[in-house]
Design a protein around this motif. Structure first.
Motif, short mmCIF file in Angstrom:
data_model
loop_
_atom_site.label_atom_id
_atom_site.label_comp_id
_atom_site.label_asym_id
_atom_site.label_seq_id
_atom_site.Cartn_x
_atom_site.Cartn_y
_atom_site.Cartn_z
N LEU A 1 8.12 1.94 8.03
CA LEU A 1 9.26 1.55 7.20
C LEU A 1 10.46 2.46 7.46
CD1 LEU A 1 10.48 -0.19 4.97
CD2 LEU A 1 9.35 1.28 3.28
N ALA A 2 10.22 3.76 7.51
CA ALA A 2 11.30 4.71 7.78
C ALA A 2 11.93 4.47 9.14
CB ALA A 2 10.76 6.14 7.70
N ASP A 3 11.13 4.01 10.10
CA ASP A 3 11.62 3.74 11.46
C ASP A 3 12.28 2.38 11.59
OD1 ASP A 3 10.60 6.19 12.22
OD2 ASP A 3 8.75 5.36 13.07
N GLY A 4 12.24 1.57 10.52
CA GLY A 4 12.87 0.26 10.55
C GLY A 4 12.02 -0.84 11.13
N ARG A 5 10.74 -0.56 11.37
CA ARG A 5 9.84 -1.61 11.90
C ARG A 5 9.23 -2.44 10.77
NH1 ARG A 5 5.54 1.04 15.38
NH2 ARG A 5 5.65 2.65 13.77
N PHE A 6 9.08 -1.85 9.60
CA PHE A 6 8.79 -2.57 8.37
C PHE A 6 10.10 -2.66 7.59
CE2 PHE A 6 3.98 -1.47 7.60
CZ PHE A 6 3.64 -2.18 8.74
N ASN A 7 10.15 -3.58 6.62
CA ASN A 7 11.38 -3.74 5.83
C ASN A 7 11.21 -3.42 4.35
OD1 ASN A 7 11.33 -6.03 8.13
ND2 ASN A 7 13.41 -5.24 7.89
N PHE A 8 9.99 -3.55 3.84
CA PHE A 8 9.76 -3.31 2.41
C PHE A 8 8.27 -3.11 2.19
CE2 PHE A 8 8.84 -4.84 -1.93
CZ PHE A 8 9.75 -4.08 -2.67
N ILE A 9 7.92 -2.15 1.29
CA ILE A 9 6.53 -1.91 0.91
C ILE A 9 6.42 -1.80 -0.60
CG2 ILE A 9 4.54 -0.36 1.06
CD1 ILE A 9 5.50 0.59 3.76
N ALA A 10 5.45 -2.51 -1.16
CA ALA A 10 5.08 -2.32 -2.57
C ALA A 10 3.90 -1.37 -2.60
CB ALA A 10 4.71 -3.66 -3.21
N GLU A 11 4.01 -0.33 -3.40
CA GLU A 11 3.00 0.73 -3.41
C GLU A 11 1.72 0.30 -4.13
OE1 GLU A 11 2.92 5.51 -4.28
OE2 GLU A 11 3.84 4.21 -5.78
N CYS A 12 0.60 0.79 -3.61
CA CYS A 12 -0.71 0.68 -4.27
C CYS A 12 -1.41 2.02 -4.04
CB CYS A 12 -1.52 -0.47 -3.68
SG CYS A 12 -3.15 -0.69 -4.44
N SER A 13 -1.43 2.86 -5.06
CA SER A 13 -1.93 4.23 -4.87
C SER A 13 -3.44 4.28 -4.77
CB SER A 13 -1.48 5.12 -6.03
OG SER A 13 -2.05 6.41 -5.90
N ASP B 1 0.83 -1.21 0.00
CA ASP B 1 0.00 0.00 0.00
C ASP B 1 0.85 1.25 0.00
OD1 ASP B 1 -2.46 -1.11 -0.31
OD2 ASP B 1 -3.18 -0.73 1.72
N ALA B 2 1.65 1.44 1.08
CA ALA B 2 2.48 2.64 1.24
C ALA B 2 1.68 3.85 1.69
CB ALA B 2 3.28 2.96 -0.02
N VAL B 3 0.72 3.65 2.62
CA VAL B 3 0.05 4.78 3.25
C VAL B 3 1.02 5.40 4.26
CG1 VAL B 3 -2.23 3.77 2.93
CG2 VAL B 3 -1.00 3.34 5.06
N ARG B 4 0.69 6.59 4.74
CA ARG B 4 1.64 7.34 5.57
C ARG B 4 2.09 6.57 6.81
NH1 ARG B 4 3.69 12.25 6.26
NH2 ARG B 4 2.63 13.05 4.41
#
Length: 330
Positions: free
Chosen positions: A273-285, A264-267
């Motif tokens: 992800l920026a904080d390192g708690r996620f590792n990878f996101i595929a975007e879905c706008s 998804d890549a919502v805020r």
């Protein structure tokens, strides 16, 4: 006498003009929704619900784009129930809207109501999610993402980042709403991407219904039943965010002890992800509103449109999320 005749002539002429104006006004009051006329176009839209941050951003985009385009929007929230969407579509048909658009809760079971819309002469646009109807004439076009590709991108990242693993890599999967297109397709794409690596094994897979609460609840069950979890693949950010709570409560560190891959890549997901708690996101706008309004106007005017229109999307690592967050719109 000449003056009186002239006066009577002018009065008669004026009466004729007024009568003609009156008749013309009556004729203009009934354009019958002519696509070429100046009447406001009406769009009936049935939304899945408000189960996630993505869906909220999608709804906002549609409402704002309709207002900007001068389109009258009749909006319905199905609360994640197919029966509610079918009822909404039938209401739109009764209201004689110009175009119907909806994001299907699940893929199957739409033929009857879509045929009713077709018989009423109302074109239908699918947004975000597809249907599995064999009769493609029941809708004009699909606007949204390639869900199989999203799942594949998630799987490919995992293959690349576990290439050095010598032992088994145990994966748990938080699926989206059972029977929905994104759940079916993301699962398929991910499975295809990891199939060639025998070390990567999905040990548990269950629906969290695309919600944070569902993600937390199912992850708690996963952790109890499978103490050796190495990777979580969540079909959307919200389920991943719920799972974070369960992972932390179990005394494990998300992003380190358990790699987390989401879509998804919502805020909120991007922040994780920026904080390192996620590792990878595929975007879905979710920002489909402007494209949807453009499509609605075209199909209302009888123009030909592509059978499938895909949105342009990307992927994010931790550093990329940090760079994108300041300008993130959703």
């Amino acid at each position: 006498m000449r003056i009186r005749r002239t006066t009577r002539t002018l009065v008669a002429a004026l009466a004729t003009v007024l009568l003609a104006s009156s008749v013309a006004a009556c004729g203009n009051s009934d354009t019958g929704g002519d696509p070429g006329g100046d009447e406001t176009m009406t769009l009936g839209f049935s939304q899945v619900g408000a189960e996630s941050g993505w869906r909220t951003a999608n709804t906002t985009s549609i409402k704002e784009a309709a207002a900007e385009a001068g389109i009258e929007l009749k909006f319905d929230d199905a609360q994640q129930k197919q029966e509610n969407q079918i009822k909404a579509i039938r209401n739109f048909i009764q209201q004689k809207v110009d175009v119907i658009a909806f994001s299907p809760v699940v893929e199957s079971g739409w033929d009857t109501v879509l045929k009713e819309a077709k018989d009423a002469g109302i074109p239908v646009i699918l947004t975000d999610r597809a249907v599995d109807s064999a009769d493609k004439s029941l809708y004009k076009t699909f606007l949204g993402s390639d869900f199989v590709k999203e799942g594949r991108l998630a799987g490919e990242w995992l293959v690349q980042n576990t290439a050095s693993a010598t032992g088994p890599v145990n994966i748990v999967e938080l699926q989206g709403t059972t029977g929905s297109a994104p759940a079916n397709d993301r699962k398929k794409g991910f499975a295809e991407a990891i199939a060639a690596n025998p070390n990567l094994k999905i040990v548990a897979s269950q629906s969290g219904d695309f919600t944070r609460a569902g993600g937390k609840q199912v992850m708690e069950q996963f952790l109890k039943a499978n103490p050796d979890i190495d990777v979580l693949f969540a079909h959307n950010d919200d389920m991943g965010l719920g799972a974070l709570e369960a992972i932390t409560a179990a005394g494990r560190t998300p992003g380190k002890d358990i790699l987390i891959i989401t879509i998804d890549a919502v805020r909120d997901g991007m922040q994780a992800l920026a904080d390192g708690r996620f590792n990878f996101i595929a975007e879905c706008s979710p920002l489909l509103g402007p494209q949807l309004m453009e499509l609605a106007k075209k199909v209302h005017a009888g123009e030909e449109v592509p059978a499938r229109i895909e949105t342009q999307e990307t992927t994010f690592t931790q550093q990329q999320a940090k760079e994108a967050l300041p300008n993130r719109r959703y």
